[in-house]
Scaffold this active site. Sequence first.
Site, short mmCIF file in Angstrom:
data_model
loop_
_atom_site.label_atom_id
_atom_site.label_comp_id
_atom_site.label_asym_id
_atom_site.label_seq_id
_atom_site.Cartn_x
_atom_site.Cartn_y
_atom_site.Cartn_z
N ASP A 45 0.83 -1.21 0.00
CA ASP A 45 0.00 0.00 0.00
C ASP A 45 0.86 1.26 0.00
OD1 ASP A 45 -2.21 -1.72 0.20
OD2 ASP A 45 -2.19 -1.63 2.38
N GLU A 201 -10.54 0.86 -5.13
CA GLU A 201 -10.10 1.23 -3.79
C GLU A 201 -8.70 1.80 -3.90
OE1 GLU A 201 -10.38 -2.58 -1.71
OE2 GLU A 201 -8.20 -2.76 -1.81
#
Length: 524
Positions: A45, A201
């Site tokens: 991430d 997302e």
Amino acid sequence: MRGTGACLVAATLIASPSIGAVQAWQSDRGDGTFANPPLNADYPDPDIIRVGDVFYFITSTFADVPGLTILTSRDLVNWRFASHVVDTLSGRPEYDLQAGGSYRRGIFAPSLRHHDGMFYVAVTPVGEPTRIYRARDVRGPWTMNRLSEAAFDPGLFFDNDGSAYIATASSSDGTETLLSLDPTLRRITARRVIHYTKGAEGSKLVRRGKYYYLFNAIPRRLGLTVSRATALAGPWETRNQIDDTSGGHQGAIVDLADGSDYGFVMIDAGAIGRTTNISPIHWRDGWPIWGTPEAPNRVPATARKPIQGMPVETPAASDDFAQTRLGLQWQWNHNPLPDRWSLTARPGFLRMNAAPGSSIWTARNTLLQKGQAPWSRATVRLDASHVARGDQCGAGVFGKYSGGIALGRDAQGHLTLSMRIIEDVASPAKTTIQRIVRESPAVTVRSTQLTLRTEMDFGDDTGAVAYSTDGTTFTPLGPRFPLAFDWQTGTFQGQQFSLFCYNPAGRGGYLDIDSVTLDGRGKR
């Protein structure tokens, strides 16, 4: 999930010049080029920004403490640790390994920005409202405020006029919502739906010239999309970009001082977890394209370094525990019990007092460090003189598969070594359980001055442990065991090296650890 990474062919490894150990992976090839990934370990991430001539990289840390790791670099290739944003996790008993703990949850998908002399981090812990951390210096101290709602994978953004926003979308829906923040970033002043991308997302929002660019991960196909608009309200155009077969599925772009851009994107890479690649970016008709004009739409396995002339540098790994603070390479499995460890009780050693717990999975104060691909080994020198009966103290691995060599005492008080590896699995009732997958009978040793080794081979995703009473000759203990990454079980992280000391009775003895040396030499 395991991305194929078809374009990322094996690259020549260059040894790090660091004293005392050879790193498992060195991206900088020493000839002006680099090999992907810059960090061959679990740094998922990613969000990367530039401030002046320095780059900063933040990554998810889940329940690990201290949390929200930030690294720094001057060339996007050679990185070192800068800080952790969160000293301890607060707000939920699970962070203290109560109520089942917070494995696979905690804090993830942070957004890092710098504005008007201040660093900001937006992150949404599972089950909590979004948090905004801020600090003048990336090393801290950091302060925090909570917003009124939870923004999934928040993408913090400052526009040219200083206005602050958060872009957010959840893969369960894909609706992109823009939250407007007040100038203090403490209150949401407006919210509006601006776009929809099925399964989106991991939102990242940047501006280049007249266009706003919105980057989103599409987990269902391990892909990345880029959208653009001349106004935040839209309308937005969307194009598919790369995916895990061509380089990765979650990331964005960062600008260099000369005005060019580089892309960063994570890829599922097997048991090591999710690694982050960087890639040249070129522009075509106002759209960013990963790769070079000669080889577009894929992350190169090797390329020219974005900035030339910077020295080879790698994050800290080995440790002789000579300092009074833990190195930034270390994290605990949850909030630790502060009275169960010390760097000052015996200067030059890490003392681990037995913490309560029925297994390594449920015990507090398990100390962790990332495994490194393609092959890495941790060698731990220790003094087991004060290990007590009932203790399970030693070294090994942690993640989907956890355990290693544990030292204890038999009924006669003799020091014993045994090997046990447990797998974290989901039961039909969707509750988490552990099952033993490898173990060995206990062996008795006379010496209390021992050296333990744990190796992780990410070529075949297996590990092994061994011990030595003289520091030179090592005896394998138990069979090789599997390694894996699984977002539904385990820790939602790649396999990590572990140091542990626990006792089901809640109190016991202690283990003194002299040093940990991590290297990539001696592959079997």
